[in-house]
Scaffold this active site. Sequence first.
Site, PDB file in Angstrom:
ATOM      1  N   HIS A  61       0.753  -1.421  -0.013  1.00 15.68           N
ATOM      2  CA  HIS A  61       0.085   0.094   0.050  1.00 15.68           C
ATOM      3  C   HIS A  61       0.800   1.471   0.053  1.00 15.68           C
ATOM      4  O   HIS A  61       0.526   2.307  -0.552  1.00 15.68           O
ATOM      5  CB  HIS A  61      -0.790   0.040   1.215  1.00 15.68           C
ATOM      6  CG  HIS A  61      -2.196  -0.711   0.967  1.00 15.68           C
ATOM      7  ND1 HIS A  61      -3.416   0.266   0.791  1.00 15.68           N
ATOM      8  CD2 HIS A  61      -2.611  -1.905   0.810  1.00 15.68           C
ATOM      9  CE1 HIS A  61      -4.406  -0.865   0.463  1.00 15.68           C
ATOM     10  NE2 HIS A  61      -3.694  -1.713   0.613  1.00 15.68           N
ATOM     11  N   ASP A  87      -4.036   7.047   2.667  1.00 16.78           N
ATOM     12  CA  ASP A  87      -4.625   5.942   2.186  1.00 16.78           C
ATOM     13  C   ASP A  87      -6.158   5.846   2.460  1.00 16.78           C
ATOM     14  O   ASP A  87      -6.505   6.079   3.716  1.00 16.78           O
ATOM     15  CB  ASP A  87      -4.003   4.808   2.842  1.00 16.78           C
ATOM     16  CG  ASP A  87      -4.388   3.482   1.984  1.00 16.78           C
ATOM     17  OD1 ASP A  87      -5.249   3.091   1.803  1.00 16.78           O
ATOM     18  OD2 ASP A  87      -3.289   2.719   1.639  1.00 16.78           O
TER      19      ASP A  87
END
Length: 443
Positions: A20, A108
């Site tokens: 990520h 994120d």
Amino acid sequence: QAINPSTTHVAVLAFPFGTHASPLLSLTCLLASSAPHVTFSFFTTSRSNASLSASKTVLPNLTLYDVSDGAPDDYVPSPIDPEEEVELFMKVTPDNFRSAMASAIISDSFLSFAGDLAADVGAVWVSLWTGGPCSLSSHVYTDLLRDRVVPARCDEEMTLGFVPGLSGLRVRDLPEGVVSGRLDSVFARLLHTMGQEIHRADLVVLNTFDGLNPAVLSDLKTKFRQCLPLGPINLLAPLPPEPDRESCLSWLERHEPRTVVFISFGTIMTPPAHELAFLARGLESARVPFLWSMRDAGRAKLPHGFLERVKGRGLVVGWAPQRAVLAHRAVAVFVTHCGWNSVLESLAGGVPMIGRPFIGDQRINARVVSHEWGIGVGFDAGFVSEKAVKAALEVMVRSPVGEEMREMARARAEDAACAVDGGGSSRANFERLLGLICERGHV
Ligand code: UDP
């Protein structure tokens, strides 16, 4: 709009697991080098910071900070339960991020609380979804999916025509935790909340480009205040080249164009032993050259004598410079778990895929590759026999069908390159993001 250089500070909040943090840091490096008067702070755990190759990039206006991962000092990640680390980490959020006082917060999308942090400090909230748009849609529409699918007794083959843009997907392609599996696990709840909260973001940034999944993208654009697809981030903001410690690239140089099979299942997954055996024997009997990036956990499960028998034809390495490998002309097909980064890197290299998805968004990605883009075949129930693997390899490497898919993949690669080029849609969206950040929140 006047810019006040002394107060423009952007905090970037990463989700520290899997891959990520990597595209988020690449994008941040590009923003920081393009906006030298803006200060950027990148927050993730120390293990995540240490694992990021882009963290070695030195920019005077970008600082990396460690946040607590919530794990005890002597913690060893569980080899069987990847969610355990996530649970420990989520327990110590958002306090570990609270120091992120900023004009804009780029997080994120998994970290929905960043919306409240941004509101607390009066910052703009930019939410980056690092996966593909179809998986995002499955989380945005989770309540609808649960309404429709569960009462119907979960027909795995049922298609999702009632969700805009997802008509090509089936119930079985959905990530676990949407309609099946443990709906109340920490991770399922994290994704459910994310799907419900993401519309609060001032800006949603997607790692895709206009035209790649047009139906789902146009629906998502109606859901968010502003939605900027600016991918593939691996092309927009390329990382420095990975070291090639095991000489994969010079090995590829010795092969004819489009003859080599590249195999990698990403940073988390290793197929079960019986499937590794089918794959290994399929590679042996198809007699194709192959490059296999394999963790130690996989090596131990290979059929007896395999490595000796394929010496000369197959190269098995612990880590490959995957982006460069997929960009190499010798590669014919990529056997992949269909993590979104791998899918985009394969697409950027014009390489069709044989998908063997395992968890999360991988099944959706695999289905999109094979059924929407037509640049791959899928083993969504796993590798079932040596014969099936051999047949798939022969189709993809030696048949006109494989060649046709390669041509279609190359066309997608050109679209991707155009999108990030000057005048392309992703480049223009990046410029918009940059402008909005430099203007300190006038979204
Ligand atoms: N990767 C690599 N070399 C390897 C294996 C993986 O460079 O031998 C990189 C790959 O290029 C990609 C990432 O690791 O950028 C894997 O990300 P993906 O989203 O595909 O899967 P995940 O690891 O998150 O499951």
